[in-house]
Design a protein around this motif. Structure first.
Motif, PDB file in Angstrom:
ATOM      1  N   ARG A  22       0.707  -1.341   0.038  1.00  0.00           N
ATOM      2  CA  ARG A  22      -0.019   0.149   0.052  1.00  0.00           C
ATOM      3  C   ARG A  22       0.841   1.270  -0.099  1.00  0.00           C
ATOM      4  O   ARG A  22       0.621   2.341  -0.643  1.00  0.00           O
ATOM      5  CB  ARG A  22      -0.747   0.066   1.167  1.00  0.00           C
ATOM      6  CG  ARG A  22      -1.980  -0.935   1.028  1.00  0.00           C
ATOM      7  CD  ARG A  22      -3.170  -0.771   2.273  1.00  0.00           C
ATOM      8  NE  ARG A  22      -2.265  -0.790   3.587  1.00  0.00           N
ATOM      9  CZ  ARG A  22      -2.508  -1.994   4.048  1.00  0.00           C
ATOM     10  NH1 ARG A  22      -3.087  -3.021   3.575  1.00  0.00           N
ATOM     11  NH2 ARG A  22      -2.048  -1.926   5.430  1.00  0.00           N
ATOM     12  N   GLY A  23       2.111   1.158   0.543  1.00  0.00           N
ATOM     13  CA  GLY A  23       2.823   2.460   0.943  1.00  0.00           C
ATOM     14  C   GLY A  23       3.841   2.479  -0.160  1.00  0.00           C
ATOM     15  O   GLY A  23       4.748   3.541  -0.286  1.00  0.00           O
ATOM     16  N   ALA A  24       3.870   1.781  -1.117  1.00  0.00           N
ATOM     17  CA  ALA A  24       5.072   1.394  -2.254  1.00  0.00           C
ATOM     18  C   ALA A  24       4.870   2.463  -3.188  1.00  0.00           C
ATOM     19  O   ALA A  24       3.910   2.788  -3.380  1.00  0.00           O
ATOM     20  CB  ALA A  24       4.930   0.132  -2.758  1.00  0.00           C
ATOM     21  N   GLN A  25       5.990   3.169  -3.701  1.00  0.00           N
ATOM     22  CA  GLN A  25       5.882   4.099  -4.786  1.00  0.00           C
ATOM     23  C   GLN A  25       5.792   3.400  -6.058  1.00  0.00           C
ATOM     24  O   GLN A  25       5.276   4.035  -6.820  1.00  0.00           O
ATOM     25  CB  GLN A  25       7.324   4.925  -4.776  1.00  0.00           C
ATOM     26  CG  GLN A  25       7.565   5.683  -3.498  1.00  0.00           C
ATOM     27  CD  GLN A  25       9.021   6.131  -3.516  1.00  0.00           C
ATOM     28  OE1 GLN A  25       9.888   5.443  -2.977  1.00  0.00           O
ATOM     29  NE2 GLN A  25       9.382   7.171  -4.254  1.00  0.00           N
ATOM     30  N   LEU A  64      14.709  -1.705 -12.914  1.00  0.00           N
ATOM     31  CA  LEU A  64      13.357  -1.518 -13.266  1.00  0.00           C
ATOM     32  C   LEU A  64      13.039  -0.275 -12.239  1.00  0.00           C
ATOM     33  O   LEU A  64      12.559   0.776 -12.719  1.00  0.00           O
ATOM     34  CB  LEU A  64      12.515  -2.524 -13.226  1.00  0.00           C
ATOM     35  CG  LEU A  64      11.086  -2.296 -13.770  1.00  0.00           C
ATOM     36  CD1 LEU A  64      11.124  -2.023 -15.198  1.00  0.00           C
ATOM     37  CD2 LEU A  64      10.320  -3.637 -13.768  1.00  0.00           C
ATOM     38  N   MET A  65      13.288  -0.325 -11.157  1.00  0.00           N
ATOM     39  CA  MET A  65      12.903   0.501 -10.171  1.00  0.00           C
ATOM     40  C   MET A  65      13.547   1.868 -10.086  1.00  0.00           C
ATOM     41  O   MET A  65      13.187   2.931 -10.207  1.00  0.00           O
ATOM     42  CB  MET A  65      12.981   0.016  -8.659  1.00  0.00           C
ATOM     43  CG  MET A  65      12.056  -1.061  -8.296  1.00  0.00           C
ATOM     44  SD  MET A  65      10.326  -0.699  -8.479  1.00  0.00           S
ATOM     45  CE  MET A  65       9.946  -1.218  -9.872  1.00  0.00           C
ATOM     46  N   ASN A  99      11.800   5.699 -11.115  1.00  0.00           N
ATOM     47  CA  ASN A  99      12.441   6.728 -10.258  1.00  0.00           C
ATOM     48  C   ASN A  99      12.652   7.879 -11.012  1.00  0.00           C
ATOM     49  O   ASN A  99      12.533   9.125 -10.757  1.00  0.00           O
ATOM     50  CB  ASN A  99      13.457   6.528  -9.000  1.00  0.00           C
ATOM     51  CG  ASN A  99      12.843   5.784  -8.139  1.00  0.00           C
ATOM     52  OD1 ASN A  99      11.612   5.708  -7.614  1.00  0.00           O
ATOM     53  ND2 ASN A  99      13.675   4.883  -7.555  1.00  0.00           N
ATOM     54  N   ARG A 100      13.386   7.725 -12.334  1.00  0.00           N
ATOM     55  CA  ARG A 100      13.911   8.749 -13.104  1.00  0.00           C
ATOM     56  C   ARG A 100      12.979   9.200 -14.210  1.00  0.00           C
ATOM     57  O   ARG A 100      13.273  10.269 -15.108  1.00  0.00           O
ATOM     58  CB  ARG A 100      15.347   8.398 -13.662  1.00  0.00           C
ATOM     59  CG  ARG A 100      16.363   7.954 -12.995  1.00  0.00           C
ATOM     60  CD  ARG A 100      16.742   9.165 -12.215  1.00  0.00           C
ATOM     61  NE  ARG A 100      17.862   8.979 -11.175  1.00  0.00           N
ATOM     62  CZ  ARG A 100      17.832   8.649 -10.058  1.00  0.00           C
ATOM     63  NH1 ARG A 100      16.974   8.226  -9.528  1.00  0.00           N
ATOM     64  NH2 ARG A 100      19.289   8.459  -9.331  1.00  0.00           N
ATOM     65  N   SER A 119      11.353   3.558  -1.295  1.00  0.00           N
ATOM     66  CA  SER A 119      12.390   4.602  -1.018  1.00  0.00           C
ATOM     67  C   SER A 119      11.743   5.559   0.152  1.00  0.00           C
ATOM     68  O   SER A 119      12.433   6.270   0.514  1.00  0.00           O
ATOM     69  CB  SER A 119      12.947   5.000  -2.269  1.00  0.00           C
ATOM     70  OG  SER A 119      13.707   4.202  -2.655  1.00  0.00           O
ATOM     71  N   SER A 120      10.329   5.371   0.090  1.00  0.00           N
ATOM     72  CA  SER A 120       9.761   6.562   1.071  1.00  0.00           C
ATOM     73  C   SER A 120       9.811   6.250   2.561  1.00  0.00           C
ATOM     74  O   SER A 120       9.819   6.938   3.030  1.00  0.00           O
ATOM     75  CB  SER A 120       8.275   6.760   0.525  1.00  0.00           C
ATOM     76  OG  SER A 120       7.531   5.416   0.906  1.00  0.00           O
TER      77      SER A 120
END
Length: 314
Positions: A72-75, A139-140, A144-145, A98-99
């Motif tokens: 639920r909290g994943a970016q 992939l992550m 992010n970029r 990463s949050s």
């Protein structure tokens, strides 16, 4: 050994997951996979990978059943693939968390493992484990970029089970795909010697083969010849493909080649290479692997190119 077999032996390659590319747009199927309590999650935190440290490091994955709050909290959540049958096998998803400021305080993460730079543990991992972590990390990193459209600057949204992003501006609607930068890496030899160089910012003593990124409008073979000429002033011929290696640090594919030098005089480009020299097989076999002289890291295709060249005369 052919190039296919050589590539499968390189670190961060040779994974067995079915990436399920033809089913990524089946939202119901993806939701069922993500709801399956046996689905495995591969968390990534600020470009670090989740590992279990015992006598040797191993991949630490999380069961989806125990990780609802992390999802639920994943970016970002992205399907990596399936192990086994498409309808009954185990699904793997990458999870960008990463949050979280301090993941080590999360009860589930604290008990299951810790985060580390994959490059610090890669040579100690099994090949399939290394491939899984490298795939998830790469992939992550791309997500992010690319949270904003490079065409119009609007926010983008994830689609295709995390394998593309689309501009949210309906007038633009540009689709962006994961980026991989091609780089050539080459073992340049003169028959009995191999050319190794070092960059000033490398660990003390490290030597490696030459490498560089492919430029627009350039074939891979042309990139090999250009990079060698630019870095050490040597012309090459007989450029032959060896194998390839994913290198998502942050987003490259290393394309390995062998090439034969037409001259041996080294003329360094100070902006490219700090030093370079020719080495015999006996010199490399006697490498002390310390701060005076060491070969490339063991998880790199550079090391593979050197070791394969040494083995040619065994």
């Amino acid at each position: 050994m052919n190039s296919w077999d050589r590539s499968r032996l390189n670190f961060y390659a040779g994974g067995r997951l079915d990436r399920a590319g033809l089913r990524r747009r089946d939202h119901d199927w993806i939701e069922r996979l993500l709801a399956n309590p046996q689905t495995r999650l591969v968390p990534v935190w600020r470009q670090q990978s989740f590992v279990l440290q015992t006598d040797m490091p191993h991949v630490a994955t999380l069961l989806r059943e125990a990780a609802s709050d992390l999802i639920r909290g994943a970016q970002e959540v992205a399907l990596l693939g399936l192990e086994g049958d498409p309808d009954s096998g185990t699904a793997y998803f990458a999870l960008e968390i990463s949050s979280l400021e301090t993941p080590e305080t999360h009860p589930l993460l604290k008990e299951a493992g810790h985060f580390a730079d994959i490059r610090s543990v890669g040579p100690l991992l099994g090949q399939e484990e290394g491939q899984l972590l490298a795939y998830a990390r790469g992939l992550m990193h791309w997500h992010n970029r690319h949270r904003f459209c490079g065409v119009c600057g609007s926010p983008t949204r994830s689609e295709d089970a995390g394998h593309q992003r689309r501009c949210t501006n309906s007038a633009c609607n540009t689709v962006h795909f994961p980026r991989t930068d091609p780089a050539v890496i080459m073992a340049v030899t003169d028959g009995e010697r191999i050319l190794l160089g070092r960059q000033a910012n490398w660990p003390p003593g490290m030597r490696s083969v030459l490498a560089g990124f492919v430029e627009p409008g350039e074939s891979l073979e042309e990139a090999v010849a250009r990079e060698v000429k630019e870095e050490v002033g040597i012309e090459v011929e007989d450029v032959r493909y060896h194998s390839s290696q994913p290198w998502p640090f942050p987003a490259s594919i290393m394309l390995g080649f062998n090439a034969r030098a037409l001259s041996t005089e080294i003329r360094l480009s100070p902006d490219e290479i700090a030093e370079a020299a020719w080495y015999t097989r006996d010199q490399l076999r006697a490498s002390p692997e310390n701060e005076t002289f060491r070969l490339p890291r063991r998880d790199s295709i550079a090391r593979r190119l050197v070791e394969d060249w040494i083995a040619e005369k065994n």
